[in-house]
Design an enzyme around this catalytic site. Structure first.
Site, short mmCIF file in Angstrom:
data_model
loop_
_atom_site.label_atom_id
_atom_site.label_comp_id
_atom_site.label_asym_id
_atom_site.label_seq_id
_atom_site.Cartn_x
_atom_site.Cartn_y
_atom_site.Cartn_z
N CYS A 89 -95.42 80.53 -43.00
CA CYS A 89 -95.51 79.20 -43.63
C CYS A 89 -95.77 78.10 -42.61
O CYS A 89 -96.45 77.12 -42.90
CB CYS A 89 -94.22 78.88 -44.37
SG CYS A 89 -93.59 80.20 -45.43
N ASP A 121 -87.22 81.27 -46.38
CA ASP A 121 -86.51 81.85 -47.51
C ASP A 121 -86.94 83.30 -47.72
O ASP A 121 -86.14 84.16 -48.07
CB ASP A 121 -86.78 81.04 -48.78
CG ASP A 121 -86.10 79.68 -48.75
OD1 ASP A 121 -85.61 79.29 -47.68
OD2 ASP A 121 -86.06 79.01 -49.79
N CYS A 162 -92.89 75.54 -45.10
CA CYS A 162 -91.93 76.30 -45.89
C CYS A 162 -91.04 75.38 -46.72
O CYS A 162 -90.87 74.20 -46.42
CB CYS A 162 -91.09 77.19 -44.98
SG CYS A 162 -90.24 78.54 -45.84
N ASP A 163 -90.45 75.96 -47.76
CA ASP A 163 -89.77 75.24 -48.84
C ASP A 163 -88.99 73.99 -48.43
O ASP A 163 -89.25 72.90 -48.90
CB ASP A 163 -88.80 76.17 -49.56
CG ASP A 163 -89.51 77.30 -50.28
OD1 ASP A 163 -90.74 77.40 -50.16
OD2 ASP A 163 -88.83 78.08 -50.97
N LYS A 164 -87.99 74.15 -47.57
CA LYS A 164 -87.08 73.04 -47.30
C LYS A 164 -87.69 72.01 -46.37
O LYS A 164 -87.18 70.89 -46.27
CB LYS A 164 -85.76 73.56 -46.73
CG LYS A 164 -85.10 74.64 -47.58
CD LYS A 164 -85.03 74.27 -49.05
CE LYS A 164 -84.65 75.44 -49.93
NZ LYS A 164 -85.66 76.49 -50.01
N CYS A 236 -95.99 79.90 -49.51
CA CYS A 236 -96.20 80.67 -50.74
C CYS A 236 -97.25 80.01 -51.62
O CYS A 236 -97.21 78.80 -51.85
CB CYS A 236 -94.89 80.80 -51.50
SG CYS A 236 -93.71 81.93 -50.72
N GLU A 495 -80.50 81.21 -52.67
CA GLU A 495 -81.29 81.61 -53.84
C GLU A 495 -80.91 83.02 -54.28
O GLU A 495 -80.64 83.88 -53.45
CB GLU A 495 -82.78 81.56 -53.52
CG GLU A 495 -83.30 80.16 -53.27
CD GLU A 495 -84.76 80.14 -52.89
OE1 GLU A 495 -85.33 79.04 -52.87
OE2 GLU A 495 -85.33 81.21 -52.60
N SER A 521 -85.22 80.87 -56.48
CA SER A 521 -86.52 80.66 -55.85
C SER A 521 -87.50 80.13 -56.88
O SER A 521 -87.35 80.35 -58.09
CB SER A 521 -87.04 81.98 -55.28
OG SER A 521 -88.42 81.90 -54.99
#
Length: 604
Positions: A89, A121, A162-164, A236, A495, A521
């Site tokens: 990511c 994650d 990435c996500d966060k 993702c 998650e 997620s």
């Protein structure tokens, strides 16, 4: 993996640098000096002799770091780069960060790199290490505040992957009411594997684990999916958390139009031309914001957040978007509550055909025009506040005025009047005696006319639940309850993708429900209820559930209840002893400072 993109950048800048004149005119110098609105506190103000002398030591150190005489009159830009070579990511963000710093220098500024932690994650999923994922969001924000304030920078450009990292890099911009722009590093290209009818992603891998556990695929097929699902650098590619938040940030007006959906790299794992061009545009944009003195809170208004919620529902975004948008609104001092999600969601249909509820990925959305096409469709339908300001200096309506209407020759997006699913069938905020504050149900467009009712199968941690699912102990009709995984209880609110994917992958996605005080997620789908508040660790009623208790999830009436009287719940509370999960270090600090998921799991 990184050498080829670096080479491509070198060639790119060699070609383009011929247009830059090293000699700046006096007018250019004066214009740049006018944008040095804070950093004179560090470099010294030549028009204030006392202050100039006072900062002699700072300049001595800056000279040792490479500053020349002229550099002390230039604006300083914090360039946030949450880079690590440990995850796809963000493993290309160093390339983008270096390019942005170079472009800042070419434009006459000084770029200060700020690195932050980043937690994958996908790599920590299903383990105790995942407790650090949500924690990293707030830690990233604090890291940026430290660097931006300590060096008195004039503006900030933040990269994210990435996500966060996506909400994490915007939170301090809002908190400080800074002048800044966010740039998303892009999605990976979807993978392909023989026998799979749609492109693969990280969610495909997790569900394949459940399919293997249920005997639906063999170890060779599982290995093929592992090797082919993720193609290279980028976050993702489905409408999971990273894509949800990149779309939300663009809609909020804090990133460039059209930047949320592009791929990070091409088929050869080389940074795309689009991302290279965005590095130049984002620097131009931050200088324009400096000249106009446009700060974050002028952009991140209540109406802007309502727009972001609207796009979350239209695209079928992640439940993590609830946590992150609440946290961002808190930083921007905007009054946004969890009840606003039902208010907005009740009027916004699901119009995207994106994973996990659909067929396509973000690069497919990019090919038909990206988020601007979505905004144009929603604005035309009267679902957006078009007057909201953005980092371009223009409004949402002005930004999309030249965007073509949604083409009929594609199946990635639907028109609002012919949606994938009607309004009220995506994220629903529930309340009841099992969630006296709130809980979050993700429907992803599935019909919700009938309540789901079944006996509870209770677990006090994620691993035990996963083992039971893989061991085929979970049967049709069960309501799997996973507790003590909330913000304080775990701590870190991990998650539950491993157990939820195992349920879906084993063919029980429409036959088994999962309830947790943890979170999910963006890849999660099925009958999944998370963020149950108050959480078990804090004495929420989820802590009082026994195996066999009948639980009802009613999406129509937006309720989550267990068939227990108040008297019975009161008696059980007298017998209740909290599950002890002793922690130390950062986890202990987080447990002491984090709030409920009901308000975004923000730290105080």
């Amino acid at each position: 993996m990184i050498d080829t993109p670096i080479l491509s950048w070198c060639l790119f800048y060699c070609v383009n640098s011929v247009t830059w004149s090293v000699e700046m005119t006096e007018a250019k110098k004066l214009k740049l000096a006018s944008t040095k609105i804070r950093s004179a506190d560090m470099t010294g103000d030549p028009n204030n002799q006392y202050q100039w002398i006072k900062q002699t030591s700072a300049r001595a150190n800056l000279r040792a770091a490479g500053f020349k005489d002229d550099d002390f009159t230039k604006p300083v830009i914090t360039v946030v780069c949450p880079y690590s070579n440990a995850l796809p990511c963000n493993n290309h963000l160093r390339i983008l960060g270096d390019a942005i710093v170079e472009e800042v220098e070419r434009k006459g500024g000084k770029g200060f790199i700020c690195n932050t932690p980043v937690v994958s994650d996908g790599e920590t999923q299903g383990t105790s290490r995942m407790r650090y994922s949500l924690i990293s969001r707030d830690w990233i924000a604090d890291c940026i505040e430290i660097m931006h304030e300590a060096y008195a920078s004039d503006a900030v450009i933040t990269l994210a992957g990435c996500d966060k990292t996506v909400p994490g890099v915007l939170m301090p911009i809002a908190r400080l009411n800074a002048i800044g722009v966010c740039m998303y590093g892009g999605s990976h290209l979807p993978g392909h594997c023989a026998g799979q009818d749609t492109g693969l992603d990280g969610g495909s891998v997790m569900e394949a684990i459940g399919s293997y556990g249920a005997g639906l695929i063999d170890i060779e097929e599982l290995h093929k999916i592992e090797c082919n699902a993720l193609t290279g650098s980028g976050a993702c590619a489905g409408m999971f958390t990273a894509s949800t938040m990149s779309s939300a940030v663009e809609t909020l007006g804090m990133s460039l139009p059209g930047s949320a959906s592009g791929a990070a790299v091409d088929e050869n794992n080389v940074v795309t031309v689009k991302k290279k061009e965005e590095c130049i545009k984002v620097v131009d944009t931050v200088f324009q914001l400096l000249e106009k003195r446009i700060t974050a809170k002028q952009i991140m208004t209540k109406k802007a957040f309502e727009n972001a919620l609207t796009v979350l529902y239209a695209l079928g975004g992640s439940t993590n978007g609830v946590l992150h948008l609440l946290a961002l609104a808190n930083e921007a001092e905007v009054e946004l509550s969890i009840e606003d999600f039902n208010r907005i969601g009740s009027r916004v249909p699901l119009i995207s055909n994106l994973k996990p509820h659909g067929k396509y990925h973000m690069p497919d959305l990019d090919k038909i025009g990206g988020v601007p096409v979505v905004l144009k469709e929603l604005l035309t339908a009267g679902l957006l506040h078009g007057e909201c300001l953005t980092v371009t200096g223009c409004t949402i309506a002005q930004n999309v005025s030249g965007v073509p209407s949604l083409s009929e020759l594609q199946t990635v997006l639907c028109h609002v009047d012919k949606p994938m699913a009607p309004a009220g069938r995506h994220i629903i905020i529930l309340k009841g005696n099992l969630a006296t504050d709130s809980a979050v149900l993700k429907m992803s467009g599935k019909p919700c006319d009938k309540p789901f009712k079944g006996p509870a199968l209770v677990f006090d941690n994620e691993q035990d639940a996963f083992d039971a699912i893989m061991g085929r102990q979970v049967k049709e009709g069960h309501v799997v309850v996973i507790r003590y995984e909330g913000p304080k209880g775990s701590p870190g609110m991990p998650e539950m993708l491993s157990p939820s994917s195992a349920i879906v992958g084993s063919g029980l996605g429409t036959k088994v429900a999962l309830i947790t005080d943890g979170r999910f997620s963006g890849a999660t789908h099925g009958i999944m209820v998370g963020h149950v508040s108050p959480e078990a660790y804090c004495g929420g009623n989820i802590a009082l559930i026994h195996n066999g208790d009948i639980i009802t999830i009613d999406a129509v009436n937006k309720t989550l209840n267990v068939a227990l009287s108040e008297d019975e719940l009161s008696e059980r509370r007298k017998q209740w002893t909290p599950v002890d999960k002793p922690v130390k270090g950062l986890l202990l600090k987080y447990r002491r400072s984090v709030g409920s998921a009901h308000v975004g799991a923000i730290t105080q």
